[in-house]
Design a protein around this motif. Structure first.
Motif, PDB file in Angstrom:
ATOM      1  N   UNK A   1      61.303  67.141  88.996  1.00 30.87           N
ATOM      2  CA  UNK A   1      60.198  67.687  89.796  1.00 30.87           C
ATOM      3  C   UNK A   1      59.386  68.640  88.921  1.00 30.87           C
ATOM      4  N   UNK A   2      58.075  68.446  88.902  1.00 31.86           N
ATOM      5  CA  UNK A   2      57.225  69.188  87.981  1.00 31.86           C
ATOM      6  C   UNK A   2      55.789  69.250  88.492  1.00 31.86           C
ATOM      7  N   UNK A   3      55.026  70.119  87.880  1.00 37.53           N
ATOM      8  CA  UNK A   3      53.582  70.172  88.060  1.00 37.53           C
ATOM      9  C   UNK A   3      52.945  69.755  86.752  1.00 37.53           C
ATOM     10  N   UNK A   4      52.012  68.819  86.806  1.00 40.94           N
ATOM     11  CA  UNK A   4      51.285  68.426  85.608  1.00 40.94           C
ATOM     12  C   UNK A   4      50.213  69.468  85.304  1.00 40.94           C
ATOM     13  N   UNK A   5      50.340  70.115  84.163  1.00 37.85           N
ATOM     14  CA  UNK A   5      49.271  71.018  83.728  1.00 37.85           C
ATOM     15  C   UNK A   5      48.109  70.183  83.210  1.00 37.85           C
ATOM     16  N   UNK A   6      48.424  69.244  82.308  1.00 35.96           N
ATOM     17  CA  UNK A   6      47.397  68.317  81.827  1.00 35.96           C
ATOM     18  C   UNK A   6      48.072  67.137  81.142  1.00 35.96           C
TER      19      UNK A   6
ATOM     20  N   UNK B   1      61.978  55.934  96.613  1.00 37.88           N
ATOM     21  CA  UNK B   1      62.275  56.651  95.366  1.00 37.88           C
ATOM     22  C   UNK B   1      62.057  58.144  95.582  1.00 37.88           C
ATOM     23  N   UNK B   2      63.152  58.906  95.512  1.00 38.22           N
ATOM     24  CA  UNK B   2      63.108  60.352  95.674  1.00 38.22           C
ATOM     25  C   UNK B   2      63.331  60.990  94.302  1.00 38.22           C
ATOM     26  N   UNK B   3      62.408  61.815  93.889  1.00 37.45           N
ATOM     27  CA  UNK B   3      62.502  62.405  92.549  1.00 37.45           C
ATOM     28  C   UNK B   3      63.771  63.241  92.414  1.00 37.45           C
ATOM     29  N   UNK B   4      64.566  63.004  91.366  1.00 37.12           N
ATOM     30  CA  UNK B   4      65.703  63.892  91.095  1.00 37.12           C
ATOM     31  C   UNK B   4      65.196  65.309  90.848  1.00 37.12           C
ATOM     32  N   UNK B   5      65.984  66.284  91.235  1.00 33.32           N
ATOM     33  CA  UNK B   5      65.560  67.675  91.112  1.00 33.32           C
ATOM     34  C   UNK B   5      65.093  68.043  89.706  1.00 33.32           C
ATOM     35  N   UNK B   6      65.787  67.621  88.626  1.00 29.71           N
ATOM     36  CA  UNK B   6      65.325  67.999  87.281  1.00 29.71           C
ATOM     37  C   UNK B   6      63.962  67.414  86.899  1.00 29.71           C
TER      38      UNK B   6
ATOM     39  N   UNK C   1      54.589  65.543  92.799  1.00 30.69           N
ATOM     40  CA  UNK C   1      54.931  64.297  93.476  1.00 30.69           C
ATOM     41  C   UNK C   1      56.449  64.236  93.632  1.00 30.69           C
ATOM     42  N   UNK C   2      56.927  63.928  94.847  1.00 32.01           N
ATOM     43  CA  UNK C   2      58.367  63.987  95.089  1.00 32.01           C
ATOM     44  C   UNK C   2      58.951  62.710  95.699  1.00 32.01           C
ATOM     45  N   UNK C   3      58.105  61.835  96.256  1.00 26.47           N
ATOM     46  CA  UNK C   3      58.576  60.564  96.823  1.00 26.47           C
ATOM     47  C   UNK C   3      57.565  59.478  96.467  1.00 26.47           C
ATOM     48  N   UNK C   4      58.057  58.307  96.091  1.00 25.54           N
ATOM     49  CA  UNK C   4      57.212  57.124  95.943  1.00 25.54           C
ATOM     50  C   UNK C   4      57.808  56.006  96.790  1.00 25.54           C
ATOM     51  N   UNK C   5      56.950  55.172  97.329  1.00 28.57           N
ATOM     52  CA  UNK C   5      57.411  54.089  98.201  1.00 28.57           C
ATOM     53  C   UNK C   5      57.673  52.838  97.388  1.00 28.57           C
ATOM     54  N   UNK C   6      58.888  52.318  97.555  1.00 31.04           N
ATOM     55  CA  UNK C   6      59.332  51.135  96.829  1.00 31.04           C
ATOM     56  C   UNK C   6      59.065  49.851  97.596  1.00 31.04           C
ATOM     57  N   UNK C   7      59.360  49.894  98.903  1.00 31.92           N
ATOM     58  CA  UNK C   7      59.286  48.685  99.726  1.00 31.92           C
ATOM     59  C   UNK C   7      59.145  49.081 101.182  1.00 31.92           C
TER      60      UNK C   7
ATOM     61  N   UNK D   1      48.622  56.941 100.153  1.00 30.39           N
ATOM     62  CA  UNK D   1      49.329  55.819 100.796  1.00 30.39           C
ATOM     63  C   UNK D   1      50.591  55.375 100.057  1.00 30.39           C
ATOM     64  N   UNK D   2      50.755  55.809  98.800  1.00 32.00           N
ATOM     65  CA  UNK D   2      51.890  55.362  98.000  1.00 32.00           C
ATOM     66  C   UNK D   2      52.912  56.444  97.694  1.00 32.00           C
ATOM     67  N   UNK D   3      52.621  57.705  98.039  1.00 28.95           N
ATOM     68  CA  UNK D   3      53.552  58.765  97.646  1.00 28.95           C
ATOM     69  C   UNK D   3      53.380  60.015  98.498  1.00 28.95           C
ATOM     70  N   UNK D   4      54.377  60.888  98.394  1.00 30.47           N
ATOM     71  CA  UNK D   4      54.376  62.183  99.065  1.00 30.47           C
ATOM     72  C   UNK D   4      54.373  63.270  98.002  1.00 30.47           C
ATOM     73  N   UNK D   5      53.547  64.296  98.214  1.00 29.58           N
ATOM     74  CA  UNK D   5      53.409  65.382  97.245  1.00 29.58           C
ATOM     75  C   UNK D   5      53.591  66.729  97.923  1.00 29.58           C
ATOM     76  N   UNK D   6      54.227  67.653  97.216  1.00 29.78           N
ATOM     77  CA  UNK D   6      54.271  69.040  97.655  1.00 29.78           C
ATOM     78  C   UNK D   6      53.009  69.718  97.133  1.00 29.78           C
ATOM     79  N   UNK D   7      52.302  70.403  98.031  1.00 30.34           N
ATOM     80  CA  UNK D   7      51.061  71.061  97.654  1.00 30.34           C
ATOM     81  C   UNK D   7      51.352  72.311  96.823  1.00 30.34           C
ATOM     82  N   UNK D   8      50.640  72.444  95.721  1.00 29.90           N
ATOM     83  CA  UNK D   8      50.727  73.639  94.901  1.00 29.90           C
ATOM     84  C   UNK D   8      49.372  74.307  94.804  1.00 29.90           C
ATOM     85  N   UNK D   9      49.373  75.612  94.897  1.00 31.36           N
ATOM     86  CA  UNK D   9      48.141  76.396  94.796  1.00 31.36           C
ATOM     87  C   UNK D   9      48.311  77.402  93.663  1.00 31.36           C
TER      88      UNK D   9
END
Length: 229
Positions: free
Chosen positions: A75-80, A68-73, A169-175, A124-132
């Motif tokens: 993609x976000x950063x959770x503030x809270x 599962x690859x996040x669609x571009x629209x 978060x930009x990728x989640x593993x399905x299988x 182990x379940x997902x890939x994230x882009x690091x934000x600072x």
């Protein structure tokens, strides 16, 4: 613990799992019976940052197209997370205008702030882009915590964990992966990749599912942040 160290620890732990082909898979991501919903304050990366993330996802999708690859629209950063997703939550069960009023109050004195998107990390379940991000996002989070605590509005702030990161978060593993070694080697290429900088000038209050799908369709309110001078 410093944020960079936190991201590094996440990466090292996940990488050891990946190299042992011990990925963790999300069994609900394609389920029509998943009814976990909540409300969240989010920020969106700039167009240039999203373009760079999209190019990475295309590259990785070519190796493992079934994840599962996040669609571009989306993609976000959770503030809270104001109400963390749970099964059966419905938007009609709250008065959104009351939440909007508390968010407006919490934004008093908060200015725009940069988020530097540098490298990737993982679980182990997902890939994230690091934000600072700097202190401004933490000031906003603390305002929200304090102001919601002083109301009787439903919220679950920090119930799962207290957020301090600004990741996307930009990728989640399905299988099971078909080419795990090749995929992991390609991930390493992006470990320190520079995706760009976003000056966050607005944040959005959204009604969301667990995966934050179709975010643009579920915006309850958007708030502009004055430019930092």
């Amino acid at each position: 613990m410093q944020l960079k160290e936190h991201y590094t620890n996440l990466w090292n732990n996940a990488l050891s799992k990946f190299e042992a082909n011990a990925f963790e898979f999300d069994t609900l991501i394609d389920s029509v019976k998943d009814h976990r919903f909540g409300v969240t304050l989010v920020a969106k990366p700039s167009g240039n940052v999203k373009k760079n993330i999209h190019q990475m996802l295309l590259d990785l999708r070519a190796i493992e197209p079934g994840q599962y690859y996040y669609p571009t629209p989306d993609i976000h950063v959770t503030v809270l997370s104001i109400i963390s997703c749970y099964n059966g939550f419905k938007l009609a069960s709250i008065h959104a205008r009351d939440y909007i009023a508390i968010i407006k109050k919490s934004l008093h004195g908060i200015t725009s702030f940069p988020v530097f998107f540098e490298g990737i990390t993982a679980s182990p379940s997902c890939i994230m882009v690091q934000g600072f991000a700097g202190n401004e996002i933490e000031n906003l989070r603390n305002n929200l915590r304090s102001n919601f605590k002083n109301t009787d509005l439903e919220s679950s702030i920090d119930k799962r964990y207290q957020i301090h990161t600004a990741h996307a978060t930009v990728i989640r593993f399905r299988h099971a992966l078909q080419q795990p070694q090749k995929f992991v080697e390609r991930l390493k290429y992006y470990r320190n990749f520079h995706f760009g900088v976003t000056e966050v000038q607005e944040v959005s209050f959204v009604f969301n599912d667990w995966y934050q799908r179709h975010l643009d369709e579920h915006v309850l309110a958007t708030f502009s942040l004055p430019l930092y001078l």
